[in-house]
Design an enzyme around this catalytic site. Sequence first.
Site, PDB file in Angstrom:
ATOM      1  N   ASP A 139      13.081  95.246 -52.551  1.00 46.17           N
ATOM      2  CA  ASP A 139      13.006  95.097 -54.016  1.00 46.17           C
ATOM      3  C   ASP A 139      11.909  94.114 -54.390  1.00 46.17           C
ATOM      4  O   ASP A 139      12.081  93.256 -55.251  1.00 46.17           O
ATOM      5  CB  ASP A 139      14.348  94.637 -54.579  1.00 46.17           C
ATOM      6  CG  ASP A 139      14.469  94.924 -56.077  1.00 46.17           C
ATOM      7  OD1 ASP A 139      13.732  95.797 -56.578  1.00 46.17           O
ATOM      8  OD2 ASP A 139      15.281  94.271 -56.747  1.00 46.17           O
ATOM      9  N   PHE A 177      22.843  91.838 -61.068  1.00 47.01           N
ATOM     10  CA  PHE A 177      24.066  91.298 -60.490  1.00 47.01           C
ATOM     11  C   PHE A 177      24.590  90.080 -61.219  1.00 47.01           C
ATOM     12  O   PHE A 177      25.597  89.515 -60.845  1.00 47.01           O
ATOM     13  CB  PHE A 177      23.843  90.956 -59.014  1.00 47.01           C
ATOM     14  CG  PHE A 177      23.484  92.145 -58.186  1.00 47.01           C
ATOM     15  CD1 PHE A 177      24.367  93.200 -58.050  1.00 47.01           C
ATOM     16  CD2 PHE A 177      22.255  92.233 -57.581  1.00 47.01           C
ATOM     17  CE1 PHE A 177      24.031  94.301 -57.289  1.00 47.01           C
ATOM     18  CE2 PHE A 177      21.915  93.330 -56.815  1.00 47.01           C
ATOM     19  CZ  PHE A 177      22.798  94.372 -56.671  1.00 47.01           C
TER      20      PHE A 177
END
Length: 844
Positions: free
Chosen positions: A651, A537
């Site tokens: 994650d 990101f």
Amino acid sequence: MVVSVRIRRRFVLLLLVAFTCLSLRLCFGEDRITFSTPIKDSDSESLLCKSGIFRFGFFTPVNSTTKLRYVGIWYDKIPLQTVVWVANKDTPINDTSGVISISPDNGNLVITAGRNRLLWSTNVTVPVAPNATWVRLMDSGNLMLPDNRNNGGTLWESFKHPYDSFMPRMTLGTNGTTKENLRLTSWRSHDDPSTGNYTAGIAPFTFPELLIWKNNDISWRSGPWNGQVFIGLPNMDSLLFLDGFNLISDSQGTISMSYANDSFMYHFNLDPEGAIYQKDWSTSMKDWRIGVRFPKTDCDAYARCGQYATCQALEKPPCKCVKGFMPRNSTEWNRGNWSNGCERRTLLRCQRQNNESNGGGGGKEDGFVKMQKMKVPISAERSETKEDVCPKVCLDNCSCTAYAYDQGIGCMIWSVSLVDMQSFLGSGTDLYIRVAHSELKTHSNRAIMIAAPVIGVVLIAAVCVLLACRRFRKRPAAPVKDRSAEILFKRMEELTSGNESASNQVKLKDLPLFEFQVLATSTDNFSLRNKLGQGGFGPVYKGQLPEGQEIAVKRLSRKSGQGLEELMNEVVVISKLQHRNLVRLLGCCIEGEERLLVYEYMPKKSLDAYLFDPMKQHILDWKTRFNIMEGICRGLLYLHRDSRLKIIHRDLKASNILLDENLNPKISDFGLARVFQGNEDEANTRRVVGTYGYMSPEYAMEGFFSEKSDVFSLGVIFLEIISGRRNSSSFKEEKNLNLLAYAWKLWSDGEAASLADPVVFDKCFEKEIEKCVQIGLLCVQEFSNDRPNVSNVIWMLTTENTNLAQPKQPAFIVRRGVSEAESSDQSSQKASINDVSLTAVTGR
């Protein structure tokens, strides 16, 4: 008569003492072998040099299961077996019948076994009788067979037959007359000294370079030697070449490379994986300290990006075509296969003139694209010209593709395709690559086209600001709020509604909002030297606020379709969490298109930076690794059970575990986390996100996630921490099994402790290591109901109870497809498949 008896007794006593000293000579560390004093393996004899640093004799490699016997030289007074030279590397002995002696036939040093079977020999012509020959182990670690005719020199020495270690005062290089090339050769594996796949030495190019070959193919190169350093090694001046490093070259192809050091407890080693390590012994650490290492990054791999492309280790993707060039195969390039490299968009002027299909042509003179701080390509040629004439020499030669100038080398030109270029952040060489004039013009016009509207917008904005200031300068100042921030916070509070009562909800608007300019200034305008890492990101930068506080700033990528959602998700989650094993969110910034998150700075960075780096692994001893495992569990338990929200991370992996100054772990990166309702235990999604290798099978294949999904990831991390190996590592000695499969095999064979990283293994920790392997395997069982919850994991870790459940076979996940995959981490440290995310995988 009495005197005669006394004399005889003294004579006998002297003979006995002499005989005893002679028989025990080798046991006390005599430094030479003579015709009458061979070394026998059965008697555990060996040579010890006068300084006591090196020993020569029979040995079996540590951790070897074959118990084969080799003859070699090793460091004597250190607790870690460190062999620096092996004689019979490909002809080991399978018993203790070995003998090292001076051959009665030809005076050579020989190794025999069994019925006087010859295994190895120095194989030189000895001009003196065998009984006048001797071999000595020098304080430098060099084994020498001298020419005993009036100090006639040396007939043979181990330094002229190097193996995997480059020692002080040893010489590597080539001989232009004899064509001899002294190279290092790796072991086949860490417990097998037989000839390996890698060699390293000096290549006699126009400008000598240090190379590593794999099966005679180049795998790494240092760049040219300029008289002081290899210019393809960034920032190596102070680390390597101030240790008396020297390279001498003549015009006849003879090149010799050597170095001096005050201590012999220092050497370079070519390991079985093809990397060279600089090592020196630390008495306080009781271990080898690692200095430089090469290759160091994926970009160091030879020709990683193909021709006419550069590699930058911190960029994503790392490979880029040089300006004026385009990928030769766009499809493969976009898939991450860069080996085909790039090709020119426009032919050079002389190429167009010689191209009959274009009807000749001409055009303006070619020019150069300047690339700063570069590792120059292979195959440089010498041009005896001054710096200001170097460009003209290249332009006058139609085949010249680039030039560079170095003060120690002079003018270098290239007449071939440019291969193995790398962009450095520190030191490097300015490289000028030849392109058609139209390419320079295109870039110039493009810059003008981009700059013109930008300048226009800036001027208009400036006028508007001036008018606004004049209009409102007499009005009292009022705080200005970004409308987008208000909308965002409203959306965040909607996301958490229903999870808590209004009285318990954290007021998200109380979270500090940073001004973009403050964060830009704190990170030096997001400079590369402050870049800590790169996620899917966006990048993360180190910064320092005006009051001195150090921070980590995640700048969400504008191109990321998930960036805005991730920011909302992370602010919602972390702003409501406070735990010593979770990273702390300090605030955020929302201005225009900019979305930034501000965290506490973790000085030790992430767990994977230590766990998988051979130069840093030793910092994490077993007690530290155990504490890290327990700390991760404490943080995860807080997420699952003890916080006001029930959160599934989704994650969890080594790169998302940050370490503070005391190496305490903190879970980070909650962009993919999901907040569960109070009565919710499991959820399902069609959008599977996460990192391949850490995802549980039910989540990867069916989209179901729960606490047990995080437990699976936790188990993978446990096995990585124990072994010091990535979950994607393949164990060639076990038919390329991955980490989970290998751990399961060792457990099934009753050898769980063998999984431990040799750097941390100690017999006193063996039971604890076995228990941790068992816990890790319990966490990665295929079916979620079989896995323990985190509170049970903590109980198993922290109690002495050894009556634990027996694990079932884990899920060995294999990849099926990556289409439409999403990943939270697209970094490529050490080329790991761990950074690939899937929508569909299959267990076996």
